[in-house]
Enzyme design. Structure first.
Site, PDB file in Angstrom:
ATOM      1  N   GLN A  75       0.978  -1.046   0.124  1.00 13.47           N
ATOM      2  CA  GLN A  75      -0.096   0.197  -0.022  1.00 13.47           C
ATOM      3  C   GLN A  75       0.841   1.189  -0.168  1.00 13.47           C
ATOM      4  O   GLN A  75       2.073   1.276   0.720  1.00 13.47           O
ATOM      5  CB  GLN A  75      -0.889  -0.155   1.392  1.00 13.47           C
ATOM      6  CG  GLN A  75      -2.075   0.863   1.359  1.00 13.47           C
ATOM      7  CD  GLN A  75      -1.740   1.773   2.517  1.00 13.47           C
ATOM      8  OE1 GLN A  75      -1.042   2.872   2.601  1.00 13.47           O
ATOM      9  NE2 GLN A  75      -2.201   1.391   3.654  1.00 13.47           N
ATOM     10  N   GLY A  76       0.567   2.206  -0.775  1.00 14.47           N
ATOM     11  CA  GLY A  76       1.223   3.440  -0.796  1.00 14.47           C
ATOM     12  C   GLY A  76       0.610   4.731  -0.576  1.00 14.47           C
ATOM     13  O   GLY A  76       0.258   5.519  -1.435  1.00 14.47           O
ATOM     14  N   SER A  97       0.552   6.668   2.720  1.00 13.41           N
ATOM     15  CA  SER A  97       1.043   7.745   3.863  1.00 13.41           C
ATOM     16  C   SER A  97       2.352   8.157   3.140  1.00 13.41           C
ATOM     17  O   SER A  97       3.114   7.281   2.420  1.00 13.41           O
ATOM     18  CB  SER A  97       1.565   7.002   5.076  1.00 13.41           C
ATOM     19  OG  SER A  97       0.366   6.454   5.640  1.00 13.41           O
ATOM     20  N   SER A 129       4.221  -1.920   3.985  1.00 12.97           N
ATOM     21  CA  SER A 129       4.503  -3.135   4.539  1.00 12.97           C
ATOM     22  C   SER A 129       4.700  -4.139   3.466  1.00 12.97           C
ATOM     23  O   SER A 129       4.203  -4.100   2.241  1.00 12.97           O
ATOM     24  CB  SER A 129       3.281  -3.829   5.346  1.00 12.97           C
ATOM     25  OG  SER A 129       3.080  -2.750   6.457  1.00 12.97           O
ATOM     26  N   GLU A 166     -11.421  -1.333   4.915  1.00 15.90           N
ATOM     27  CA  GLU A 166     -10.538  -1.637   6.203  1.00 15.90           C
ATOM     28  C   GLU A 166     -11.299  -1.626   7.507  1.00 15.90           C
ATOM     29  O   GLU A 166     -11.166  -2.071   8.361  1.00 15.90           O
ATOM     30  CB  GLU A 166      -9.270  -1.017   6.052  1.00 15.90           C
ATOM     31  CG  GLU A 166      -8.340  -1.453   7.384  1.00 15.90           C
ATOM     32  CD  GLU A 166      -7.197  -0.519   7.952  1.00 15.90           C
ATOM     33  OE1 GLU A 166      -6.536  -0.916   8.419  1.00 15.90           O
ATOM     34  OE2 GLU A 166      -7.863   0.652   7.599  1.00 15.90           O
TER      35      GLU A 166
END
Lengths: 400, 369, 369, 400
Positions: D131-132, D134, D166, D250
């Site tokens: 995931q990109g 932040s 992550s 989420e």
């Protein structure tokens, strides 16, 4: 003036004896704990007489100049007398605003004439003082006061209203913060400060019923009330500065107050004593493990507050954030009291649900004290605002 | 199996109650109602009778609806929401005692009148304020075919209006429940009590060798059941009270300005308001779970659930009431502000039938050993 | 009588310590120091020797300054401020044990070398992690004029460097203190321990029938005194740590922006920062009060004060460390951020020599009964 | 599709048996608790193999369409399988971002072609997703993302950096939020969303060391990295909307996730069990009155969270502030976990000071879990921001 230890020791013995012998009997009604809670005439008369007696016998105003009715002695004498009052748990001194706010202010900035006019009757409780800072719509936001004063000849004509004026029904004078200009550079520089006579046409006082169900605060209404310009403290526009100086007398440990007990304060020792009397599951509450832990935590916190006061006297221990201790006195004391009273209530079993009545534990004192404790966590800048002030002034954090 | 079974009856009753209180007992008239508690109770009682609420837990053959306390919960919750202080809880507890412990004769004698709108109450607490319902000093002695009752009960709600009350007393070393009639009550010393929640009419009753027929002794009382019932109903009142006080807080936070901003924009007020909201949701979940357990009939589960609901809820409500005063600033310090009404109610609820610490001590063995 | 008597010596030492650590151990080099603990310790020790700190509590006739632990407190506080993890505390505790319990011969034998800069340590905790210093399983048996030591000690700091260590063992059913020399230690199994505070060098030591001359048994050990000393020094470390972590928090709160504002302007961060500040002031006050009590010599007062300081301070420090991570947001989650160093230090301090709950249980009878 | 209770019961038995029989042995290294904590190759390989095995045996993606490799069954099947995983405390499913963020998103808005391309390998863990969102300087302030994408022919040229990716070292794809216009009406409408291939020139991944001392997150750097325009989800400027939709998968209980265990979660039962093993003052810690009270409070709180989830399913109990329960799931769960781990550590006496090591209590798991718990209270909107969101959206309080 040098003080001889022997003289001090003698004074201590003398003060201790006097308060032991002169502590008043319990009257037939519940006494208030502070001047903010005086709700009935009988309470007022009783307390005024008590302050007068304390003064006549030389135990208040000891450090104030002799020529204005004070004792002309070093502060340490007053500290001894005040401590004796606390030790013997005598009633507090009624004229709190006079003794600790208006008095020091007048002594520090008024003419000798004004000092003669005001100071002796503050000490004797002959003339009661009240405070007119807060307004109904700007609770904690003093700088935004909207009560207006318009110069007209030798008078200022005041319009608006002030709230939380304790003893407003009984006061002869008010320290009053008023907006005398709406076109000043900043909202602060538009304010002026008066020593206002309460017996003025156009000033009306209305008692407020507190959450406790009792009376004790007032709202004061000004309708074209004419206050002589000579009553102004400082110059026009100085109001904010004067008010802040006044607040410093209350908030911090600055000198100048007349001293004397200003409240009949409940301490953690009273809670321990209650825990010994109260029963839980058939045994004294103080034997219950949960209650013991909670008591220990409260005691440690209370001791911390005491030690902090001593630490603040030692410059070498000032640390990286000077002023933290003195600026947080009110915050810590008032929040602690609120929680302490909550806990004391929890010791009473089902009787915790009772209220002021002779069948309640300690006549419902703890319940009343808990509710009254909010005057501390709200009045004079709420706990939330205190956090802001300390965060910004002491820690240097940016404003909201 | 979900933790909360919400019946159609509960759902219907909740909806009815929401509307009933909203129409008849608007929150902006709380102060007026407190000035006239009797009138307010009359109004409530008339409505409750009409809606059949007075007979919910009474079996059909005695004129009731044969439902359970679970169906009473939504009503009490909404009473709490609107700060009603009627005899509904004490009446329901008295009925519960008779339904669970009374003989058929006793039920036939006492229940129909309540189903028709009679008022009753319970006297379970004594002067020492002990929360343990087995700590009873009031004594009953059987002499010449009569029970001689001696002792004093406190916090007997609405005793002046009650047709009868159910009181606990020791008879032969065992805690028993006894019905005392209006006529018998009239021979007792009944004194009004000053309590923190001004919506309550609370009394102490002194029995000085009061003579009572043996037929008024309930057969097989189960104090545990009665305690669970009380905890459930107080928790319902707490849950509703939490909604009510949160609404009071929010209406101030969204309308009052300080330093040029709505005070609800300050995190030191906003975040605790969120905590109160979440504590309300948790309390309500515990409450309806406890109601489901009680309906389910498992005694241990019910005890755990009822004590948990009361322990959690009463701390949450007390916190919310306390913050309500604080967040109202100067106005919160006045009698006029609704915040104090909820704080007083919260203190009442917190300290009747055991506080959190008390219930934690009973939950510990149930949950840990 | 004020609660805190702050001597001129304390004042001077505090000032010296503030400057010493600021110059030699700047806070922006904490990570580098952790990469090279031995080098950092050497640097510290050389400075401490030069300033006479290694001999503060050692009597003059053994080469020390004849001062008390109260004068050590400001040093340890500043060590905590700068997150130094040197053998200074364990050495001081070992010396304290010998000063209070050793014979003249023992003092003459062990103290001068420390005054000159030797390193020592203590082994008081065992595998079960009990905080009660009387819970000792290590056993000493006197046989053929020698003591045979058997058992295992944990959390012995800097054992690899120490010239000797003072360990507790049961001899004849009584807890005794025994000096074990470097030479004797070399015969033991010494294993490095992984501990949460990476500035610490902690070891376990196993004694397998280690033979020790009887002259190394300390005569009249007072575990209470030793515990008070440990609590005082850890409280000093905590007090300094609180300053340190608050400084870390503030520097982030005043430089980091989020949603266009410095994050320190948000009350949800500002107000807890104030709480941490006030808890620091309270901890520090308890600390210097405890130091004054210890100098004053009243044992009960000292115990109350030392336990209070540790109980209050360790919770405050743990809270501050925890919030430091949280308030740094994503950066706080990295190893690189100083916040984690302080949180780890806080956890170490919290759980060595008893946590708050443990000390509350000992304070209760002292304060309440 | 109608579900027969018998079939469900059979599936439950079957799933239960399979996980009982196939639960992997403890490997010779500590396993991470979530996908965010995978720090070594051996952990990665072990967990990828496990997800693959779970998928091959039909226990993940049960509700996803058959044509894309899913089970084509009602959601209840997946719920049963997930519950069995939790019951047997098997390892979590590694490809969390794929299963629960990217997958649902692709299923809900991509072409059939793309679904075929991406979905099966998400389920089998063949292709890992990251995931990109932040960025280093705008932690919680997603809308302010500064990583830039400039259209150039059929590509977007990306420059900037993303943090907290992550599995960044292992991922084949990234869901990526990029600023494609600085002149948009609002900062939000300048954002676009990509499914970016990680094996692209100019993308570099650097592991970040966590406060635990371990690795597990990465920072991803983009230096003129060319991402095909065809990888864009929605249109240019839709990025914020798509990202919010993704977050909803989420944050709340919205459907669409592939399901399966996403963490090896410690529960309050584990703490109770620890309290039975741990000793305090020579007795099991669970006998200590203070510890008992604290445990009871934690249990009651944990139960409250469970009951709340059930209450949220009953529309009649929605109450006056709908959405409070679902919107606070993350807030409550993460804060509870943090406090629960703190308490678990406190049960360990002096051994609480140990860290990851075979001599520590439970190999230092509690200490590590406590430190890792901050990823929950910080990531995906800090606890403080969650309070703001709930206060503003659910309670209707004004913005800061």
């Amino acid at each position: 003036m040098s003080v001889s230890p022997t003289e001090l020791a003698e004074f201590e013995v003398q003060a201790d004896r006097w308060f032991a012998e002169n502590k008043p009997e319990k009257p037939g009604f519940i006494l208030p704990e502070t001047f903010m809670e005086v709700g009935t005439d009988e309470q007022f008369k009783f307390l005024r007489a008590w302050q007068n007696k304390v003064y006549e016998n030389g135990y208040v105003g000891l450090s104030w100049p002799k020529e204005f009715g004070g004792g002309g002695l070093p502060q340490v004498y007053q500290d001894i007398a005040t401590k004796a009052m606390a030790t013997h748990r005598v009633p507090f001194l009624l004229n709190t605003i006079g003794l600790n706010w208006a008095g020091p202010l007048i002594l520090s900035m008024s003419s000798s004439e004004d000092k003669k006019k005001y100071i002796p009757s503050i000490l004797s409780a002959e003339e009661i003082w009240c405070q007119g800072f807060s307004e109904p719509d700007h609770g904690s936001d003093l700088g935004n006061a909207q009560c207006k004063g318009r110069k007209d000849g030798d008078d200022y004509v005041i319009n608006g209203s002030k709230i939380w004026t304790s003893l407003g029904m009984y006061a002869k004078h008010m320290i009053l913060l008023v907006r005398t200009s709406t076109e000043a550079e900043s909202k602060y520089s538009g304010l002026s400060f008066f020593l206002a006579p309460m017996k003025t046409d156009g000033i009306e006082v209305q008692p407020i019923r507190k959450l406790t169900g009792e009376y004790g605060f007032c709202q004061t209404f000004f309708n074209d009330a004419r206050i002589p310009a000579s009553c102004m403290m400082g110059k026009e526009g100085d109001g904010w500065r004067v008010a802040m100086a006044t607040l410093m007398f209350e908030r911090s440990a600055e000198g100048g107050q007349a001293g004397g007990l200003s409240m009949m304060d409940l301490s953690i020792d009273d809670v321990i004593e209650l825990a010994k009397r109260a029963m839980r599951n058939g045994k004294p509450a103080i034997e219950d493990p949960f209650i013991r832990t909670e008591l220990v935590k409260l005691i440690v916190e209370a001791k911390g507050n005491v030690y902090m006061a001593d630490k603040a006297e030692i410059p070498a221990l000032e640390g990286e954030w000077p002023g933290a201790v003195t600026m947080s006195i009110k915050l810590r004391a008032t929040e602690f009291k609120r929680r302490m009273c909550q806990f004391a209530i929890s010791l009473q079993g089902a009787n915790a649900s009772r209220y002021i009545d002779d069948r309640a534990v300690d006549e419902g004192m703890w319940q009343r004290s808990y509710l009254n404790a909010f005057s501390g966590t709200i009045g004079g800048g709420t706990t939330q605002i205190q956090h802001n002030i300390i965060g910004e002034r002491i820690l240097g954090l940016p404003k909201d | 199996m979900t933790a909360i079974e919400f019946s159609d009856e509960q759902s219907m009753i909740l909806e009815t109650a929401v509307n009933f209180f909203r129409e008849k007992f608007p929150v902006n008239e709380i102060h007026e109602r407190n000035e006239n508690l009797d009138g307010s109770t009359d109004l409530f009682w008339a409505g409750a009778k009409e809606l059949g609420w007075t007979g919910i837990v009474i079996p059909e053959n005695y004129g009731g609806l044969s439902l359970s306390l679970s169906e009473v919960v939504p009503i009490v919750e909404m009473m709490g929401r609107h700060l009603i202080g009627s005899p509904f809880i004490p009446t329901t507890l008295a009925v519960t005692a008779i339904v669970s412990a009374g003989s058929e004769e006793q039920k036939a004698r006492w229940l129909p009148s309540v189903a028709e709108g009679g008022i009753a109450s319970v006297g379970l607490t004594e002067e020492d304020g002990s929360w343990n319902l087995s700590d009873v000093k009031t004594n009953g002695e059987v002499r010449d075919g009569e029970l001689i009752l001696k002792g004093k009960k406190c916090f007997v709600l609405d005793a002046k209006r009650a047709d009868f009350i159910v009181v606990s007393a020791i008879i032969d070393h065992v805690v028993s429940l006894i019905i005392v009639t209006r006529e018998q009550l009239n021979k007792c010393i009944i004194r009004s009590e000053v309590v923190i929640d001004e919506t309550r009419q609370s009394f102490s009753i002194e029995f000085n060798d009061l003579k009572i027929p043996l037929t008024q002794i309930l057969d097989k009382p189960d104090l545990n059941d009665l305690e669970n019932a009380a905890l459930l109903l107080i928790s319902a009142e707490i849950s509703g009270g939490l909604s009510g006080v949160l609404r009071v807080i929010l209406s101030y936070l969204t309308t009052r300005k300080q330093f040029g901003k709505y005070i609800g924009s300050y995190q030191s007020l906003k975040h605790p308001a969120v905590q109160i909201l979440l504590s309300l949701e948790a309390t309500r979940s515990h409450l309806y779970h406890a109601a489901a357990c009680l309906s389910g009939g498992d005694k241990i589960k019910t005890e755990v659930a009822a004590r948990s609901a009361k322990a959690y809820g009463s701390d949450a409500f007390a916190f919310a009431g306390d913050r309500a005063i604080q967040f109202h600033g100067g106005f919160g310090f006045t009698y006029e502000c609704d915040a104090q009404l909820f704080l007083r109610r919260a203190l009442w609820c917190q300290y009747q039938f055991g506080d959190a610490a008390y219930h934690h001590s009973y939950l510990a063995p149930l949950l840990l050993d």
